[in-house]
Design a protein around this motif. Sequence first.
Motif, PDB file in Angstrom:
ATOM      1  N   GLY A 270      46.355  45.704  38.872  1.00 59.24           N
ATOM      2  CA  GLY A 270      46.042  44.791  39.974  1.00 59.24           C
ATOM      3  C   GLY A 270      45.334  45.460  41.130  1.00 59.24           C
ATOM      4  N   THR A 271      45.047  46.751  41.004  1.00 59.76           N
ATOM      5  CA  THR A 271      44.369  47.427  42.113  1.00 59.76           C
ATOM      6  C   THR A 271      43.019  48.002  41.696  1.00 59.76           C
ATOM      7  OG1 THR A 271      45.349  49.604  41.767  1.00 59.76           O
ATOM      8  CG2 THR A 271      46.590  48.052  43.118  1.00 59.76           C
TER       9      THR A 271
ATOM     10  N   ILE B 118      46.111  37.658  50.930  1.00 65.22           N
ATOM     11  CA  ILE B 118      46.533  38.992  51.366  1.00 65.22           C
ATOM     12  C   ILE B 118      46.616  39.073  52.885  1.00 65.22           C
ATOM     13  CG2 ILE B 118      45.580  40.253  49.400  1.00 65.22           C
ATOM     14  CD1 ILE B 118      43.239  41.040  51.341  1.00 65.22           C
TER      15      ILE B 118
ATOM     16  N   GLU C 242      47.403  42.318  56.098  1.00 64.34           N
ATOM     17  CA  GLU C 242      47.861  43.670  56.423  1.00 64.34           C
ATOM     18  C   GLU C 242      49.145  43.593  57.227  1.00 64.34           C
ATOM     19  OE1 GLU C 242      44.795  46.307  57.802  1.00 64.34           O
ATOM     20  OE2 GLU C 242      46.217  47.524  58.910  1.00 64.34           O
TER      21      GLU C 242
ATOM     22  N   MET D 280      50.586  46.196  52.937  1.00 69.15           N
ATOM     23  CA  MET D 280      49.921  44.918  52.752  1.00 69.15           C
ATOM     24  C   MET D 280      50.815  43.976  51.970  1.00 69.15           C
ATOM     25  SD  MET D 280      47.001  45.438  49.736  1.00 69.15           S
ATOM     26  CE  MET D 280      46.480  43.734  49.529  1.00 69.15           C
TER      27      MET D 280
ATOM     28  N   ILE E 277      48.336  37.233  45.014  1.00 76.20           N
ATOM     29  CA  ILE E 277      47.119  36.901  44.270  1.00 76.20           C
ATOM     30  C   ILE E 277      47.447  35.833  43.223  1.00 76.20           C
ATOM     31  CG2 ILE E 277      45.242  37.842  42.847  1.00 76.20           C
ATOM     32  CD1 ILE E 277      45.352  39.096  45.677  1.00 76.20           C
TER      33      ILE E 277
ATOM     34  N   PHE F 127      42.162  50.399  47.409  1.00 76.42           N
ATOM     35  CA  PHE F 127      41.429  49.432  48.231  1.00 76.42           C
ATOM     36  C   PHE F 127      40.812  50.107  49.455  1.00 76.42           C
ATOM     37  CE2 PHE F 127      44.867  46.196  46.838  1.00 76.42           C
ATOM     38  CZ  PHE F 127      44.279  46.073  45.598  1.00 76.42           C
ATOM     39  N   ILE F 128      41.444  51.185  49.884  1.00 76.30           N
ATOM     40  CA  ILE F 128      41.025  51.839  51.117  1.00 76.30           C
ATOM     41  C   ILE F 128      40.090  53.001  50.797  1.00 76.30           C
ATOM     42  CG2 ILE F 128      41.879  53.089  53.137  1.00 76.30           C
ATOM     43  CD1 ILE F 128      44.607  51.413  52.224  1.00 76.30           C
TER      44      ILE F 128
ATOM     45  N   PHE G 287      43.957  48.906  56.251  1.00 79.48           N
ATOM     46  CA  PHE G 287      42.732  48.470  55.565  1.00 79.48           C
ATOM     47  C   PHE G 287      41.492  48.929  56.319  1.00 79.48           C
ATOM     48  CE2 PHE G 287      44.731  44.196  54.005  1.00 79.48           C
ATOM     49  CZ  PHE G 287      45.441  44.869  53.047  1.00 79.48           C
ATOM     50  N   ARG G 288      40.405  48.967  55.577  1.00 81.26           N
ATOM     51  CA  ARG G 288      39.096  49.052  56.215  1.00 81.26           C
ATOM     52  C   ARG G 288      38.831  47.725  56.917  1.00 81.26           C
ATOM     53  NH1 ARG G 288      35.530  52.996  54.249  1.00 81.26           N
ATOM     54  NH2 ARG G 288      36.627  54.423  52.861  1.00 81.26           N
TER      55      ARG G 288
ATOM     56  N   MET H 291      40.033  40.537  54.081  1.00 83.93           N
ATOM     57  CA  MET H 291      39.667  41.346  52.924  1.00 83.93           C
ATOM     58  C   MET H 291      40.443  42.641  52.937  1.00 83.93           C
ATOM     59  SD  MET H 291      35.580  41.463  52.844  1.00 83.93           S
ATOM     60  CE  MET H 291      34.657  39.948  52.796  1.00 83.93           C
ATOM     61  N   ALA H 292      40.645  43.197  51.749  1.00 81.45           N
ATOM     62  CA  ALA H 292      41.155  44.565  51.712  1.00 81.45           C
ATOM     63  C   ALA H 292      40.026  45.483  51.246  1.00 81.45           C
ATOM     64  CB  ALA H 292      42.367  44.672  50.822  1.00 81.45           C
ATOM     65  N   CYS H 293      39.684  45.426  49.946  1.00 83.73           N
ATOM     66  CA  CYS H 293      38.752  46.427  49.412  1.00 83.73           C
ATOM     67  C   CYS H 293      37.309  46.192  49.831  1.00 83.73           C
ATOM     68  CB  CYS H 293      38.864  46.500  47.891  1.00 83.73           C
ATOM     69  SG  CYS H 293      38.268  45.038  47.027  1.00 83.73           S
TER      70      CYS H 293
ATOM     71  N   CYS I 188      40.497  43.848  44.731  1.00 82.06           N
ATOM     72  CA  CYS I 188      41.822  43.362  45.158  1.00 82.06           C
ATOM     73  C   CYS I 188      41.981  41.855  44.951  1.00 82.06           C
ATOM     74  CB  CYS I 188      42.126  43.759  46.596  1.00 82.06           C
ATOM     75  SG  CYS I 188      41.308  42.782  47.864  1.00 82.06           S
TER      76      CYS I 188
END
Lengths: 306, 253
Positions: A24-25, A62, A64, A69, A73, A271-272, B50-51, B215-217, B222
């Motif tokens: 999932g990532t 989603i 933060e 997070m 989904i 994701f980051i 996150f970005r 958004m995350a990615c 994601c």
Amino acid sequence: MSKVNLNVKIGNLTLRNPIMLASGTVGYGNEISEFIDLKKIGAIVTKSISLKPRKGNKPQRIMETAAGMLNAIGLANVGIEKFIKEKIPFLKKHDVPIICNIAASTIEEYVECVSMLEHEDGIHAFEINVSCPNVKEGGLQFGNDIKMVGKITEKVRANTTKPIIIKLSPNVSYISDFAQAAKKEGADAVSAINTLVGTAFNIKTRKPKLYNITGGLSGPAIKPIALAKVFEIHRKVDIPIIGIGGIMNWQDAVEFMIAGSSAVQLGTVNFIDPTAAEKVLKGLTDYCNENNIEQVSSITGSYQLD
Amino acid sequence: MNIAENQIDEIIELEYNIHLFKVISPEIARKINPGEFLNIRISELAIPLFRRPFSVCDVEDDCYYLMFSTMGTGTKLLASKKPGDFIDVLGPLGNGFNIVDDFDRAIIIGGGLGVAPFPYLTRQLKGKKEIISFIGGRTKNDVITYGLENISVATEDGSLGFKGNVIELLEKELDKTDNIKSKIFACGPTSMLKALKILAEQNNIDCEISTECTMACGFGICQGCPIQSSADEDKYLLVCKDGPVFNSKEIIL
């Protein structure tokens, strides 16, 4: 030059190194392959696959939170047929062991999925998702029911010769009981942990921030919990553990291995920083070389308790 | 799609707490198109995690510009950067505006900070197409006109320009239009885009809108930013990868 042997054995599954990409990532690998060389990664765990395609939950999916997070989904995925036709060939080209994560809402569906994939030689193992917190049927309903986890493991075991990994929920009192049930019914390993159930509200509208109301909490915020769960399983059950939960760097990966993990999965960090897996692998290799560790597997469960 | 450390060359403070960063990156400046975005890691710490996505505001030689206001933890931290500091940038990402279409007049519509991608679009269209810009905000303090041309303003409280929202202003102006082939380019709050989508489709004007979603990615892994496809009830598109710019007919808002 690297002297350390990075191979790890997880039941009947041998991986070239213990760094895996969590379900999932990384989707099915396409996007992340633009950032990292999948040939270097221990294994990729696919986005959960279900028998039929799933659209997933409505937005907002989603958000933060402090050092983490929440996601809901809802297992959006292409379905097993498209997965076989389109996604497996791509991953096979990249020479990366594929661990196929399977989600289902009935035992029969798990069995059907596994049977359909049994003869796909690109798939090295199954990770059975009995712990998704974001779907109405199956998911946590299974993950909280120890008999059901045992039953799913038993039925899947009877229908595949490939290694089986049961992905456990942390939303239980004693995760080790669930690991024990999985072991008893023939699982090769467990992965711990899936996300923790969480939620958030908008203080102006007083509405939940996620459409699904609750979501799964991941990221650095959950790392101490995940470590405690891994440690609990390691102390009580003799089964290989794949540690997951908020790993951001190589130090975190080492910590998970010390706590009892044979391998680790990187999740939210992708994701980051989609290049994180290669950095973690390099850091882990350097750590081994600097500490004269010949076998990376010797770190597993090497905690020192007085 | 690439990750790199980009150096901030200059910081320009516009009115009403709007910051403009001029950032050096020949690679991004060369590649990025109006409407595409960059996902920026503001801190190596876990908070913010996150970005943060920013559409590219403008491009000049080897530099690109980012426009933002301080809203939360991430943008506050970004605002504390100084010229010479580096930022961790992932991009260019997404699909931008389609400007090679057959049209003679570009109608640009921006609500609040939604104007961010339009200085670059204006730069690319200038001299080639007629440009009309409709800019809206709640009050005059929300109206940003930096880098835009031929501007009409609407404010909800009437403190500047037309009293009402920017789509009402557009509707009023549209009645006067001639037979020039127009195309709308819009970015702003979802309520604005919803009203615009109806208006554009009623008047049969081609309309591209830049959408926004948490958004995350930023590159499709994601699955956190779905938007309903109008062609297929069973399908979500992703704002980050399939968008953020969509033809208004492609999506249901």
